[in-house]
Design a protein around this motif. Structure first.
Motif, short mmCIF file in Angstrom:
data_model
loop_
_atom_site.label_atom_id
_atom_site.label_comp_id
_atom_site.label_asym_id
_atom_site.label_seq_id
_atom_site.Cartn_x
_atom_site.Cartn_y
_atom_site.Cartn_z
N PHE A 1 -24.34 -44.65 -14.78
CA PHE A 1 -23.08 -43.98 -14.44
C PHE A 1 -22.41 -43.43 -15.71
CE2 PHE A 1 -22.21 -45.03 -9.94
CZ PHE A 1 -23.30 -45.86 -9.70
N LYS A 2 -22.14 -42.14 -15.71
CA LYS A 2 -21.53 -41.48 -16.86
C LYS A 2 -20.01 -41.34 -16.65
CE LYS A 2 -23.90 -37.57 -16.73
NZ LYS A 2 -24.49 -36.32 -17.24
N ASP A 3 -19.33 -40.96 -17.73
CA ASP A 3 -17.87 -40.81 -17.66
C ASP A 3 -17.44 -39.40 -17.27
OD1 ASP A 3 -17.38 -43.43 -18.26
OD2 ASP A 3 -17.08 -43.10 -20.41
N ASP A 4 -18.40 -38.51 -17.07
CA ASP A 4 -18.07 -37.11 -16.76
C ASP A 4 -17.53 -36.97 -15.35
OD1 ASP A 4 -20.44 -37.36 -18.60
OD2 ASP A 4 -19.97 -35.24 -18.90
N ALA A 5 -16.51 -36.15 -15.22
CA ALA A 5 -16.03 -35.76 -13.89
C ALA A 5 -16.13 -34.24 -13.82
CB ALA A 5 -14.60 -36.20 -13.68
N THR A 6 -16.71 -33.76 -12.71
CA THR A 6 -16.77 -32.31 -12.53
C THR A 6 -16.22 -31.97 -11.15
OG1 THR A 6 -18.99 -32.36 -11.59
CG2 THR A 6 -18.85 -32.06 -13.96
N ALA A 7 -15.76 -30.76 -11.03
CA ALA A 7 -15.28 -30.29 -9.72
C ALA A 7 -15.54 -28.80 -9.63
CB ALA A 7 -13.80 -30.58 -9.56
N TYR A 8 -15.49 -28.31 -8.40
CA TYR A 8 -15.72 -26.88 -8.13
C TYR A 8 -17.03 -26.42 -8.78
CZ TYR A 8 -10.84 -27.71 -7.16
OH TYR A 8 -9.67 -28.29 -6.70
N ASN A 9 -18.10 -27.17 -8.43
CA ASN A 9 -19.44 -26.86 -8.93
C ASN A 9 -19.45 -26.66 -10.44
OD1 ASN A 9 -22.18 -26.53 -8.83
ND2 ASN A 9 -22.12 -24.51 -7.88
N HIS B 1 -14.48 -29.56 -15.80
CA HIS B 1 -15.21 -30.70 -16.34
C HIS B 1 -14.34 -31.46 -17.32
CE1 HIS B 1 -18.12 -32.40 -19.45
NE2 HIS B 1 -18.36 -33.08 -18.36
N LYS B 2 -14.37 -32.78 -17.21
CA LYS B 2 -13.62 -33.61 -18.17
C LYS B 2 -14.27 -34.98 -18.26
CE LYS B 2 -8.90 -34.93 -19.23
NZ LYS B 2 -7.51 -35.00 -18.76
N ILE B 3 -14.10 -35.61 -19.41
CA ILE B 3 -14.65 -36.96 -19.56
C ILE B 3 -13.50 -37.96 -19.48
CG2 ILE B 3 -15.77 -38.51 -21.23
CD1 ILE B 3 -17.54 -36.11 -21.96
N PHE B 4 -13.68 -38.97 -18.64
CA PHE B 4 -12.68 -40.04 -18.49
C PHE B 4 -13.32 -41.33 -18.96
CE2 PHE B 4 -11.44 -36.81 -15.48
CZ PHE B 4 -10.06 -36.74 -15.64
N LYS B 5 -12.85 -41.81 -20.12
CA LYS B 5 -13.46 -42.99 -20.73
C LYS B 5 -13.39 -44.18 -19.76
CE LYS B 5 -13.54 -45.13 -25.29
NZ LYS B 5 -13.06 -46.48 -25.00
N GLY B 6 -14.55 -44.73 -19.42
CA GLY B 6 -14.57 -45.91 -18.55
C GLY B 6 -14.79 -45.60 -17.07
N LYS B 7 -14.78 -44.31 -16.71
CA LYS B 7 -14.96 -43.98 -15.28
C LYS B 7 -16.32 -44.48 -14.77
CE LYS B 7 -16.15 -39.84 -13.65
NZ LYS B 7 -17.26 -39.86 -12.68
N GLY B 8 -17.36 -44.30 -15.60
CA GLY B 8 -18.70 -44.72 -15.18
C GLY B 8 -18.77 -46.22 -14.92
N VAL B 9 -18.07 -46.98 -15.75
CA VAL B 9 -18.10 -48.44 -15.62
C VAL B 9 -17.44 -48.85 -14.30
CG1 VAL B 9 -17.28 -50.60 -16.66
CG2 VAL B 9 -18.04 -48.71 -18.14
N ILE B 10 -16.31 -48.23 -14.02
CA ILE B 10 -15.58 -48.61 -12.82
C ILE B 10 -16.32 -48.13 -11.56
CG2 ILE B 10 -13.94 -46.68 -12.62
CD1 ILE B 10 -11.76 -48.78 -12.43
N ASN B 11 -16.90 -46.93 -11.59
CA ASN B 11 -17.65 -46.45 -10.43
C ASN B 11 -18.91 -47.29 -10.19
OD1 ASN B 11 -15.90 -44.52 -9.60
ND2 ASN B 11 -17.11 -42.77 -10.27
N ASN B 12 -19.53 -47.73 -11.26
CA ASN B 12 -20.70 -48.60 -11.14
C ASN B 12 -20.31 -49.85 -10.34
OD1 ASN B 12 -23.16 -49.91 -11.55
ND2 ASN B 12 -22.79 -50.37 -13.71
N LYS B 13 -19.17 -50.42 -10.68
CA LYS B 13 -18.75 -51.67 -10.02
C LYS B 13 -18.27 -51.42 -8.59
CE LYS B 13 -17.89 -54.11 -14.28
NZ LYS B 13 -16.92 -54.56 -15.27
N ILE B 14 -17.56 -50.31 -8.38
CA ILE B 14 -17.09 -50.02 -7.01
C ILE B 14 -18.31 -49.73 -6.11
CG2 ILE B 14 -15.81 -48.38 -5.56
CD1 ILE B 14 -13.77 -48.10 -7.85
N ALA C 1 -5.87 -44.27 -10.70
CA ALA C 1 -6.20 -44.25 -9.27
C ALA C 1 -7.46 -45.08 -9.00
CB ALA C 1 -6.41 -42.81 -8.81
N TYR C 2 -8.52 -44.89 -9.82
CA TYR C 2 -9.78 -45.61 -9.60
C TYR C 2 -9.58 -47.12 -9.83
CZ TYR C 2 -12.56 -41.27 -9.36
OH TYR C 2 -13.10 -40.05 -8.99
N GLU C 3 -8.75 -47.45 -10.84
CA GLU C 3 -8.48 -48.87 -11.09
C GLU C 3 -7.72 -49.50 -9.93
OE1 GLU C 3 -6.83 -48.77 -15.05
OE2 GLU C 3 -8.85 -48.54 -15.89
#
Ligand code: UDP
Length: 239
Positions: free
Chosen positions: A28-36, A40-53, A227-229
């Motif tokens: 799981f990476k920290d990248d978030a993308t939208a609208y194909n 694009h933006k990197i959110f530090k720790g997003k990959g960790v939290i999504n992995n656990k969710i 929000a993810y937390e």
């Protein structure tokens, strides 16, 4: 982190060869993308939290007899998964009008649907993942009729299980996208694959209707990680 040859690198995840035959590791990476990928933006720790969710949700679904590719979480960013051939369709289940359907059909966001709506999108970035019908899926051989029948039933079951799970946490499951694959070890067996996380679901607080998902990023609504937390904390996942 495990280092090995990348088999596939997507927007928010990467896949490498696993330790045993017919296994892979999903990272799981920290990248978030939208609208194909236009945004694009990197959110530090997003990959960790999504992995656990996603681990939590896959384990929950497994406990309810939904077959999945998920084996176990290996560490903060990696999951051991069963190798499968991904069916190139995004299956979207909707309970409440939001996002693309609101825009496409001129419907009011927030309108509750009388019954869940299942949609199919062909996974092809160069075409912006066009919406397709069940007939397209069969005609072009992306899945056969019997596979589709199984997937439809599984999608609706997953929707009902997750709607109830989130309801207990005071969250409305507005819609979500899931993917399925054929197990490499037994291609007749269809399993839920990919991930289920706030990247791939719309989750609203039951009272305030505050968005607790990737729309926070898509629509610049504040802190995505906050929000993810919040979702992780309501699910009881210690982060
Ligand atoms: N979704 C996703 N990946 C995609 C497209 C959609 O995970 O490539 C999810 C999205 O987060 C939402 C649901 O599928 O929970 C329905 O998305 P919609 O069709 O409304 O598209 P959007 O406007 O979100 O791109």
């Amino acid at each position: 982190m495990t280092s090995s040859k990348t088999l596939y690198e997507g927007k928010a995840k990467k896949i490498i060869i696993g330790p045993k035959k017919n296994t892979l590791i999903q990272i799981f990476k920290d990248d978030a993308t939208a609208y194909n990928k236009k945004k694009h933006k990197i959110f530090k720790g997003k990959g960790v939290i999504n992995n656990k969710i996603s681990e939590y949700i896959m384990e929950f679904l497994k406990s309810k007899k939904i077959p999945t590719h998920f084996e176990k979480r290996l560490n903060d960013r990696e999951q051991l998964i069963k190798k499968c051939q991904i069916i190139p369709i995004e299956f979207v289940v909707r309970n409440v009008i939001a996002g693309s359907i609101a825009k496409k059909l001129g419907l009011k966001e927030g309108t509750k649907l009388k019954k869940p709506l299942l949609e199919y999108y062909y996974k092809e970035d160069s075409l912006d993942d066009p919406m397709i019908s069940r007939d397209h899926v069969e005609t072009f051989g992306w899945a056969n009729r019997s596979e589709l029948k199984k997937i439809d039933a599984m999608s609706l079951k997953i929707n009902s299980l997750l709607t109830n799970l989130f309801k207990k946490k005071n969250i409305i499951l507005v819609d979500f996208k899931i993917e399925f694959g054929r197990l490499a070890s037994n291609p007749k067996k269809i399993v839920l694959a990919d991930e289920i996380s706030p990247d791939s679901c719309r989750l609203w607080d039951i009272k305030s209707k505050q968005k607790l998902d990737k729309d926070v990023f898509r629509r610049n609504l504040g802190s995505l990680m906050g929000a993810y937390e919040e979702v992780a904390s309501r699910l009881g996942i210690v982060h």
